[in-house]
Every structure is written in C-alpha cells, then in structure tokens.
Design a protein around this motif. Structure first.
Motif, PDB file in Angstrom:
ATOM      1  N   GLN A   1      17.323  12.835 -37.181  1.00  0.00           N
ATOM      2  CA  GLN A   1      17.970  12.102 -36.100  1.00  0.00           C
ATOM      3  C   GLN A   1      18.866  13.041 -35.316  1.00  0.00           C
ATOM      4  O   GLN A   1      19.671  13.776 -35.891  1.00  0.00           O
ATOM      5  CB  GLN A   1      18.803  10.946 -36.672  1.00  0.00           C
ATOM      6  CG  GLN A   1      19.429  10.051 -35.611  1.00  0.00           C
ATOM      7  CD  GLN A   1      20.195   8.880 -36.213  1.00  0.00           C
ATOM      8  OE1 GLN A   1      20.583   8.911 -37.380  1.00  0.00           O
ATOM      9  NE2 GLN A   1      20.418   7.831 -35.442  1.00  0.00           N
TER      10      GLN A   1
ATOM     11  N   GLY B   1      22.662  10.435 -30.362  1.00  0.00           N
ATOM     12  CA  GLY B   1      22.285   9.535 -29.287  1.00  0.00           C
ATOM     13  C   GLY B   1      20.850   9.056 -29.350  1.00  0.00           C
ATOM     14  O   GLY B   1      20.385   8.362 -28.427  1.00  0.00           O
ATOM     15  N   GLU B   2      20.162   9.402 -30.415  1.00  0.00           N
ATOM     16  CA  GLU B   2      18.765   8.994 -30.555  1.00  0.00           C
ATOM     17  C   GLU B   2      18.575   8.257 -31.874  1.00  0.00           C
ATOM     18  O   GLU B   2      19.402   8.340 -32.783  1.00  0.00           O
ATOM     19  CB  GLU B   2      17.833  10.214 -30.524  1.00  0.00           C
ATOM     20  CG  GLU B   2      17.921  11.038 -29.245  1.00  0.00           C
ATOM     21  CD  GLU B   2      17.410  10.264 -28.048  1.00  0.00           C
ATOM     22  OE1 GLU B   2      17.954  10.475 -26.933  1.00  0.00           O
ATOM     23  OE2 GLU B   2      16.484   9.450 -28.206  1.00  0.00           O
ATOM     24  N   GLY B   3      17.436   7.570 -31.998  1.00  0.00           N
ATOM     25  CA  GLY B   3      17.108   6.946 -33.265  1.00  0.00           C
ATOM     26  C   GLY B   3      16.420   7.938 -34.184  1.00  0.00           C
ATOM     27  O   GLY B   3      15.963   9.003 -33.746  1.00  0.00           O
TER      28      GLY B   3
END
Lengths: 113, 113
Positions: free
Chosen positions: B37, B40-42
């Motif tokens: 990960q 700011g991202e999954g």
C-alpha cells in the motif's frame, strides 16, 4: 468503471453529525467489502456484501454504523452521531465473486472534529 | 480474536540491501495474502499462498507460507527505492470461503537511495 471509486476522498465533520461514504465497485463485481484503517495500522474488516445482502457484518463496531447496497452495485456506509474515534480512512474493495482477488479503492479519509 | 502479527513494524534500509518481513499467528489460515500500500491509495495484492510450505517468487520478492499455515514471510532481494511502502499480510480462516479477510498491522518499509 476502471477501478473502485470512493467519494468523497476527504470528509471533515463535527462530532455528533451524520455522514455517508459512497463506494462504486468495479462493474460486474458481486462482492463488496468495507474496511477501516487507522494511522499506522492494517485495515480492519467492517462488513461485506454478496449482491444486495450483507453476508457478514460482524466487523461493524456498534449500531451507529450501517451499510447498504440496495441494487447490488453502489454501496453507502452510514455513520450516525460521529465520534472523534471514528476518524480513519474508510476503504472499500470489490471482487468478481467472494473468494476472488479484491481490488481496493483509494479510500475516504474521515476526520471528526 | 485471530490476530496476525507483523514484524518489524518499521524498516529503513539502503538501496541494494536484502530484507525479510514476518507475519505470524497462533491460528491456522486457509490462505494468506501479501499486499503493498502506498500513501493515499488502497492496498494492492502481491501474492496469495494456499499450501503449507509453499514458496512463490515475484521478481525480487519471495513469499513463503509456513508448513503449519500459521506464518508467512516476505523476502526482498536488492531493495530499490520503488519498494518503499506499507506491506500488509492478510489471511482467511476456515474453508477460506468467507469475505472476512484479517489484516496484520503492516510493515512500513523505507528504502533510501
């Protein structure tokens, strides 16, 4: 769509207010999952849907949290009477069917002030 | 509560070094996954291991599932700055035919040039 889309990307709300977080899964994906991730921690399972029904909601922390997926596509996570401890990134994921690879959205960062 | 413990929680190394991240539990998992990960991202799935003792390689990354299916490791050879991120292990219990995926707390890897 090309990927899992979550809106809004950021949400700031006052303690005690009601919020709704939206998840648009990948088109055709029947399984949808909600997770909550606090800073420096791994995602914590909240609920998962197979189609329109909640197949497992054992991760919802209390009755202030509720999620729906009325048409088996878009899902909304609803939080009533928000508390500061609800502040976290809420992640949504979808998969073609349960057991297949999950694709995560970018998350909604919720801040309760 | 079936927990997955990751170690170390934070790792800072120089480019070119090797490293190993561990994921341990007292419970048996039917399958175990590793995710990466970025901020700011999954999480993005790297690999799924199913069979006890299984070893999978993904370029410079080597994943191993323990014989008893209670632990796993991720080894990175000759780390690059692009490997920087949060590494998460996650597992399914029982038959694996469940939407509830349990995550570890993550290992933050920083690779310095």
């Amino acid at each position: 769509g090309a990927g899992v889309s979550q809106t809004p990307s950021n949400k700031v709300t006052e303690k005690g207010k009601y919020v709704e977080l939206r998840c648009d899964p990948i088109s055709g994906h029947t399984a949808l999952y909600w997770y909550r991730q606090s800073l420096g921690q791994g995602p914590e399972f909240l609920i998962y849907f197979q189609g329109t029904g909640a197949a497992d909601d054992s991760g919802l922390p209390n009755d202030r949290f509720f999620a729906v997926r009325p048409e088996g596509s878009v899902s909304t996570l609803k939080i009533q009477r928000t508390e500061r401890g609800d502040s976290a990134v809420y992640l949504c994921a979808s998969s073609l069917t349960q057991g297949q690879q999950r694709f995560f959205g970018q998350g909604t960062r919720l801040t309760v002030v | 509560t079936q927990l997955l413990e990751q170690s170390p929680q934070f790792l800072s190394i120089q480019e070119g070094e090797n490293l190993t991240v561990y994921c341990n539990s007292s419970s048996v998992f039917s399958s175990l996954q590793w995710y990466r990960q970025e901020p700011g991202e999954g999480p993005v799935l790297l690999v799924t291991v199913v069979t006890g003792g299984e070893v999978k390689k993904l370029k410079r990354l080597t994943f191993q599932f323990g014989d008893a299916r209670k632990d796993s490791s991720l080894h990175i050879t000759a780390a690059q700055t692009g490997d920087t991120g949060l590494y998460l292990c996650a597992g399914h219990h029982g038959s694996g035919n469940t939407g509830k995926l349990i995550f570890g707390q993550g290992t933050t890897l920083q690779v310095k040039p």
